[in-house]
Design a protein around this motif. Structure first.
Motif, PDB file in Angstrom:
ATOM      1  N   PHE A   1       6.103  -9.132  -4.285  1.00  0.00           N
ATOM      2  CA  PHE A   1       7.017  -9.134  -3.135  1.00  0.00           C
ATOM      3  C   PHE A   1       6.344  -8.786  -1.808  1.00  0.00           C
ATOM      4  CE2 PHE A   1       9.438  -7.727  -6.939  1.00  0.00           C
ATOM      5  CZ  PHE A   1      10.207  -8.870  -7.098  1.00  0.00           C
ATOM      6  N   ASN A   2       5.013  -8.632  -1.818  1.00  0.00           N
ATOM      7  CA  ASN A   2       4.236  -8.299  -0.625  1.00  0.00           C
ATOM      8  C   ASN A   2       4.680  -6.977   0.026  1.00  0.00           C
ATOM      9  OD1 ASN A   2       2.038  -8.903   1.001  1.00  0.00           O
ATOM     10  ND2 ASN A   2       3.324  -9.833   2.571  1.00  0.00           N
ATOM     11  N   LEU A   3       5.119  -6.023  -0.785  1.00  0.00           N
ATOM     12  CA  LEU A   3       5.495  -4.705  -0.278  1.00  0.00           C
ATOM     13  C   LEU A   3       4.241  -3.865  -0.093  1.00  0.00           C
ATOM     14  CD1 LEU A   3       8.582  -4.099  -2.584  1.00  0.00           C
ATOM     15  CD2 LEU A   3       8.605  -4.823  -0.191  1.00  0.00           C
ATOM     16  N   LYS A   4       4.278  -2.927   0.835  1.00  0.00           N
ATOM     17  CA  LYS A   4       3.117  -2.070   1.105  1.00  0.00           C
ATOM     18  C   LYS A   4       2.850  -1.156  -0.090  1.00  0.00           C
ATOM     19  CE  LYS A   4       3.169  -1.981   6.076  1.00  0.00           C
ATOM     20  NZ  LYS A   4       3.127  -1.129   7.265  1.00  0.00           N
ATOM     21  N   ILE A   5       1.616  -1.165  -0.531  1.00  0.00           N
ATOM     22  CA  ILE A   5       1.228  -0.411  -1.728  1.00  0.00           C
ATOM     23  C   ILE A   5       1.431   1.090  -1.526  1.00  0.00           C
ATOM     24  CG2 ILE A   5      -0.670   0.119  -3.310  1.00  0.00           C
ATOM     25  CD1 ILE A   5      -1.839  -2.690  -2.450  1.00  0.00           C
ATOM     26  N   GLY A   6       0.894   1.624  -0.445  1.00  0.00           N
ATOM     27  CA  GLY A   6       1.004   3.065  -0.191  1.00  0.00           C
ATOM     28  C   GLY A   6       2.446   3.527  -0.074  1.00  0.00           C
ATOM     29  N   LEU A   7       3.245   2.769   0.641  1.00  0.00           N
ATOM     30  CA  LEU A   7       4.658   3.116   0.802  1.00  0.00           C
ATOM     31  C   LEU A   7       5.371   3.103  -0.546  1.00  0.00           C
ATOM     32  CD1 LEU A   7       7.088   3.726   2.621  1.00  0.00           C
ATOM     33  CD2 LEU A   7       7.371   1.250   2.918  1.00  0.00           C
ATOM     34  N   MET A   8       5.067   2.120  -1.389  1.00  0.00           N
ATOM     35  CA  MET A   8       5.694   2.047  -2.708  1.00  0.00           C
ATOM     36  C   MET A   8       5.283   3.226  -3.585  1.00  0.00           C
ATOM     37  SD  MET A   8       7.779  -0.444  -2.762  1.00  0.00           S
ATOM     38  CE  MET A   8       8.097   0.095  -1.093  1.00  0.00           C
ATOM     39  N   ILE A   9       4.020   3.667  -3.464  1.00  0.00           N
ATOM     40  CA  ILE A   9       3.568   4.841  -4.229  1.00  0.00           C
ATOM     41  C   ILE A   9       4.406   6.054  -3.845  1.00  0.00           C
ATOM     42  CG2 ILE A   9       1.663   6.461  -4.609  1.00  0.00           C
ATOM     43  CD1 ILE A   9      -0.240   4.021  -4.224  1.00  0.00           C
ATOM     44  N   VAL A  10       4.630   6.232  -2.541  1.00  0.00           N
ATOM     45  CA  VAL A  10       5.434   7.362  -2.072  1.00  0.00           C
ATOM     46  C   VAL A  10       6.858   7.259  -2.614  1.00  0.00           C
ATOM     47  CG1 VAL A  10       6.457   8.458  -0.028  1.00  0.00           C
ATOM     48  CG2 VAL A  10       4.049   7.780   0.001  1.00  0.00           C
ATOM     49  N   ILE A  11       7.475   6.092  -2.498  1.00  0.00           N
ATOM     50  CA  ILE A  11       8.863   5.917  -2.948  1.00  0.00           C
ATOM     51  C   ILE A  11       8.989   6.146  -4.455  1.00  0.00           C
ATOM     52  CG2 ILE A  11      10.702   4.201  -3.250  1.00  0.00           C
ATOM     53  CD1 ILE A  11       9.860   3.110  -0.441  1.00  0.00           C
TER      54      ILE A  11
END
Length: 192
Positions: free
Chosen positions: A46-56
């Motif tokens: 889905f081209n989501l930001k990797i770092g942001l997804m790790i946090v979430i």
């Protein structure tokens, strides 16, 4: 002096981890285990930001840690945010190198393992997977390493199903290289 050294290891470890992901894993759609691997899957699909997804993905574990194990919460929160920041910040490096996928999987695993290992020397975690494994280990009396192995196996199997068989295969090399590197970094620390 200890806090300065700890802070420096968070930054250096985060940079190694981020370079491993940005230069070697992400360009080849290779996975790491745990929440980092799940975040990579979300990025590839889905081209989501990797770092942001790790946090979430890690937030629920950090909320549990706040109530159950404040020591782990405080030790890992800065590792989570700094490494996640660097992962997204260094994203433009993704297309800088063009190596064979096998070399990328091994070198990426070494970089991720080196970054993670340096932080683990100071009891710092980069995502909630380690915390989840620790909580499950305490709750059910299962070895924490076996829980992490199970989680990592699940993540790369999911990636293999959703992305490709090659993703699964080369992710095995990444996890093996990372695990060996973490062991060597921390074995050296035990003898230092």
């Amino acid at each position: 002096m200890f806090l300065f050294k700890k802070g420096l290891m968070v930054i250096i470890g985060s940079i190694f981890l981020s370079l491993g992901i940005s230069l070697f894993l992400a360009p080849n759609k290779i996975l790491d285990g745990g929440f980092i691997g799940l975040s990579l899957i979300l990025n590839y699909l889905f081209n989501l930001k990797i770092g942001l997804m790790i946090v979430i993905l890690s937030l629920p574990m950090f909320i549990v840690a706040w109530f159950k194990e404040k020591k782990y919460f405080y030790n890992s929160l800065h590792g989570l945010f700094i490494s996640s920041f660097f992962i997204d910040y260094l994203r433009p490096l993704r297309y800088l190198l063009h190596l064979d996928i096998l070399y990328s999987s091994i070198i990426g695993g070494i970089f991720v393992g080196l970054g993670t290992g340096l932080m683990l020397r100071f009891d710092i975690s980069t995502c909630g997977t380690d915390l989840l494994a620790l909580f499950l280990s305490k709750r059910f009396g299962i070895n924490v390493g076996m829980i992490i192995l199970f989680i990592d196996s699940f993540v790369i199997s999911l990636g293999g199903l959703l992305i490709s068989g090659g993703t699964f295969l080369f992710s095995i090399f990444t996890i093996a290289a990372g695990g060996i590197t973490i062991s060597l970094v921390n074995r050296h620390a035990a003898h230092a």
